[in-house]
Design a protein around this motif. Structure first.
Motif, short mmCIF file in Angstrom:
data_model
loop_
_atom_site.label_atom_id
_atom_site.label_comp_id
_atom_site.label_asym_id
_atom_site.label_seq_id
_atom_site.Cartn_x
_atom_site.Cartn_y
_atom_site.Cartn_z
N UNK A 172 -1.12 78.93 70.36
CA UNK A 172 -0.79 78.72 68.79
C UNK A 172 0.57 78.41 68.88
N UNK A 173 0.74 77.21 68.10
CA UNK A 173 2.44 77.00 67.90
C UNK A 173 3.27 77.95 67.08
N UNK A 174 4.16 78.13 67.44
CA UNK A 174 5.17 79.28 66.71
C UNK A 174 6.39 78.44 65.98
N UNK A 175 6.43 78.32 64.74
CA UNK A 175 7.39 77.66 63.90
C UNK A 175 8.28 78.76 63.26
N UNK A 176 9.66 78.51 63.64
CA UNK A 176 10.70 79.26 62.77
C UNK A 176 11.64 78.48 62.02
N UNK A 177 12.03 79.00 60.81
CA UNK A 177 12.98 78.49 60.12
C UNK A 177 14.23 79.43 59.86
N UNK A 178 15.44 78.82 59.64
CA UNK A 178 16.67 79.90 59.59
C UNK A 178 16.70 80.79 58.57
#
Length: 681
Positions: A172-178
């Protein structure tokens, strides 16, 4: 021209040794360098396993909300030729980092021609090339690749992420935004003390220190306008005491300083505050901080807290990982003494007298008291400032102090000096050392009360002790003139082990006494630290943990990897259920803050009382609200009583040089004195 939501994607890859999965990260920035999103994934690098590198890159790009217009990767992350197999709808450029373009202040000119485009390069008049030119006119491409690499290491250093990597079939890719750290994964709090895990569902809600430190690593560098800032014009997470502000000022004003404040007076915070102010003033772009491995994470936490604008990295892992970490740049680089020694040849070629470290800090600087390899490497590091931190700059003899002063008194182009016991060393020491004692600067600190408790051996212990002592003396006599110090010390250690616990039955008068005391202390809400020089399950840390299992103790020994030791400490401090922390003296005796404990037990006595004091001062330091009780055990009519008498006599020989200095019995007692312990002449 595209807006600021369209930008550049920075790809980083890592192939951890002895692990089946490859780690990938995609860091997306705007044309002006602002972070937009950070995504990472793990999977098999082999196409036949169902998810090759090309598919992983495509999954990463599609998983985020910020799709870049082009991708840039670093040549050398993967074996040569691997990137040619990539198939992507976006232009992918490989940056060759073996050029002078990574070392220039004008990267735009130098990097032209050093980007190898996979498949076909974007057209010269395309939006992609316009964005790239704009970026290259202001920033170094290498810096942003390194930021992405640091973020990748930070992400997969987290225990919850490591746990996910072991789940078969989960990619599962994990994508974070500030902004509020939005992502396409969710952090689920496990039950029954299970670790936190990511699951592939919508939304995320996390306030972990991981996300905070990650965005500090990825954040765009702040351009400093005010070069005259001081401590008072900066925002700090706490208030420094007057003596600490004096220490910060001394560090800023002096390019050579031995900060040897009493243990527990906040030497770490003083150094970080000084580094931050120097950086704010534009006088610092690089610093190297060398510490014991057990407190690397503690240093990083304190840096994140007291100097949040500064960026840096911990150098650890495989040789391949350490290679790029050393070159990653940033305002600070953290490394252990062990890695410093291992990477010595590489480091000496990394910096030169023309390109030195702005500051090199040696924490627990007694680690270079002997002029061995680690000490030699530390002294050769090119630097403009030399700072050393230690509460015990002298433990055994004056030449140890000389070795530390040699490091402190050698910066820039100054010729290296040698110092030996004598007047010159003492005079220079007085000029370079700043030392404050607890009693002088913390009059309100609760006292530390020391109790030496002599107790009889358990009958089972006495029987084993007498047998071991009698047979040992017979053996020493049989050696005659061939007896060596090593033979005597081996017998002493064996007898000390039996004084801790009987090797046959596990009986222990010391542990029985500690258990009785803990029953009352824990009912009153106290916590305890228990130190031993041994780890053994028969007479050391593990034996104590088994004996005291009713108090749910935690264990801290050298077997626990440095990156996980902070978790043990934090669990002990935060949980009421863990009423004792049992530590090996070598690992637990430096760098830890354990004010939550108000009782300290020394299961056995170390050769050097200064080391014991370092250990017990993990608790007796700023922030302690109650008196600290230290209990030191020895057993009646045993070797422990005889050693204690000699240590008390020898201690006075060193008090005229530095407070809290003591000796190492194994090096300072001669053959005749050791034989006298057993009535032999």
């Amino acid at each position: 021209m595209s807006d600021e939501s369209e930008g550049i994607g920075w790809l980083r890859f890592d192939l951890p040794p002895d692990k089946p999965n490859i780690h990938l990260a995609l860091f997306v920035t705007s044309p002006s360098g602002e972070p937009l999103e950070f995504s990472f994934i793990w999977g098999s690098p082999k196409p036949e396993d169902g998810l090759g590198i090309s598919s992983l890159v495509e999954t990463l790009v599609q998983s985020g909300t910020q799709e870049p217009l082009l991708l840039l990767a670093r040549e050398g992350d993967l074996p040569k030729g691997t990137f040619q197999q990539l198939k992507a709808t976006l232009p992918i450029g490989m940056i060759r980092l073996d050029t002078e373009g990574t070392k220039t202040d004008n990267p735009a000119n130098e990097f032209s021609g050093n980007i190898d485009w996979i498949q076909e390069a974007p057209a010269q008049q395309s939006i992609e090339m316009a964005i790239l030119r704009k970026f290259m006119s202001n920033y170094n491409l290498f810096e942003y690749l390194e930021r992405a690499g640091k973020g990748l290491v930070e992400a997969f250093a987290q225990p919850n992420i490591q746990a996910l990597c072991t789940i078969p079939g989960l990619k599962a890719p994990i994508s974070l935004q500030p902004n509020n750290i939005k992502a396409k994964g969710r952090l689920v709090n496990g039950e029954n003390n299970t670790p936190q895990l990511w699951s592939n569902s919508s939304g995320i809600d996390t306030e972990s220190g991981f996300t905070t430190s990650l965005w500090q690593i990825l954040a765009k560098p702040i351009i400093q306008q005010d070069t005259n800032s001081s401590y008072f014009s900066l925002q700090w997470p706490g208030t420094l005491m007057p003596f600490q502000k004096d220490g910060v000022q001394a560090l800023i004003n002096m390019d050579r300083l031995l900060l040897s404040d009493d243990m527990g007076l906040g030497k770490t915070v003083q150094v970080i505050a000084a580094l931050r102010i120097l950086w704010k003033q534009g006088k610092l772009t690089s610093s190297l901080i060398v510490t014991p491995a057990s407190i690397l994470d503690q240093w990083r936490q304190e840096l994140n807290r007291w100097a949040p604008e500064m960026n840096g990295i911990i150098v650890r892992g495989s040789p391949t990982q350490r290679g790029w970490q050393w070159q990653a740049g940033g305002e600070f680089t953290l490394v252990s003494y062990d890695i410093l020694r291992q990477d010595g040849k590489f480091i000496t070629g990394l910096r030169s007298i023309e390109n030195p470290w702005d500051v090199v800090v040696l924490d627990e600087a007694q680690r270079i008291k002997n002029r061995i390899k680690t000490s030699q490497i530390a002294k050769k590091l090119p630097r403009l400032r030399s700072w050393a931190l230690t509460g015990t700059p002298l433990e055994n003899h004056e030449n140890e102090l000389g070795s530390i002063i040699e490091y402190v008194d050698h910066v820039g182009r100054v010729t290296a000096k040698r110092y030996f016991a004598g007047t010159e060393l003492r005079e220079r020491h007085q000029q370079l050392q700043l030392r404050r004692k607890k009693a002088d600067v913390l009059p309100d600190l609760p006292p530390k009360l020391e109790t030496k408790l002599t107790i009889p051996l358990h009958p089972d212990q006495r029987k084993s002790y007498v047998q071991a002592e009698v047979s040992g003396i017979v053996y020493l006599k049989s050696l005659g003139k061939e007896v060596k110090v090593e033979h005597i010390l081996a017998l002493i250690v064996r007898l000390k082990q039996i004084c801790n616990a009987d090797p046959k039955t596990g009986a222990s008068s010391k542990l029985e006494n500690i258990s009785e005391r803990l029953q009352t202390l824990t009912e009153q809400g106290h916590k305890a630290l228990i130190f031993s020089q041994f780890k053994s399950q028969y007479y050391g840390v593990l034996a104590a943990a088994k004996y005291l299992k009713n108090y749910n103790p935690m264990i801290l020994t050298g077997d626990i990897p440095p990156e996980f030791r902070s978790e043990v400490v934090n669990s002990f401090k935060a949980s009421k259920s863990h009423q004792a922390l049992i530590l090996s003296l070598k690992v637990g005796g430096v760098g830890l803050n354990l004010q939550e404990a108000s009782y300290v037990f020394h299961l056995d006595r170390w050769w050097n009382p200064a080391v014991e004091r370092q250990a017990e001062d993990r608790s007796h330091r700023m922030g302690q609200k109650v008196k600290v009780n230290v209990i030191k055990y020895s057993c009646e009519n045993t070797i422990e009583e005889r050693i204690d008498l000699i240590l008390n006599k020898k201690q006075a020989l060193f008090d005229d040089l530095i407070d809290d200095v003591s000796l190492d019995l194994s090096t300072k007692l001669n053959r005749k004195e050791l034989l006298a312990l057993f009535g032999l002449g």
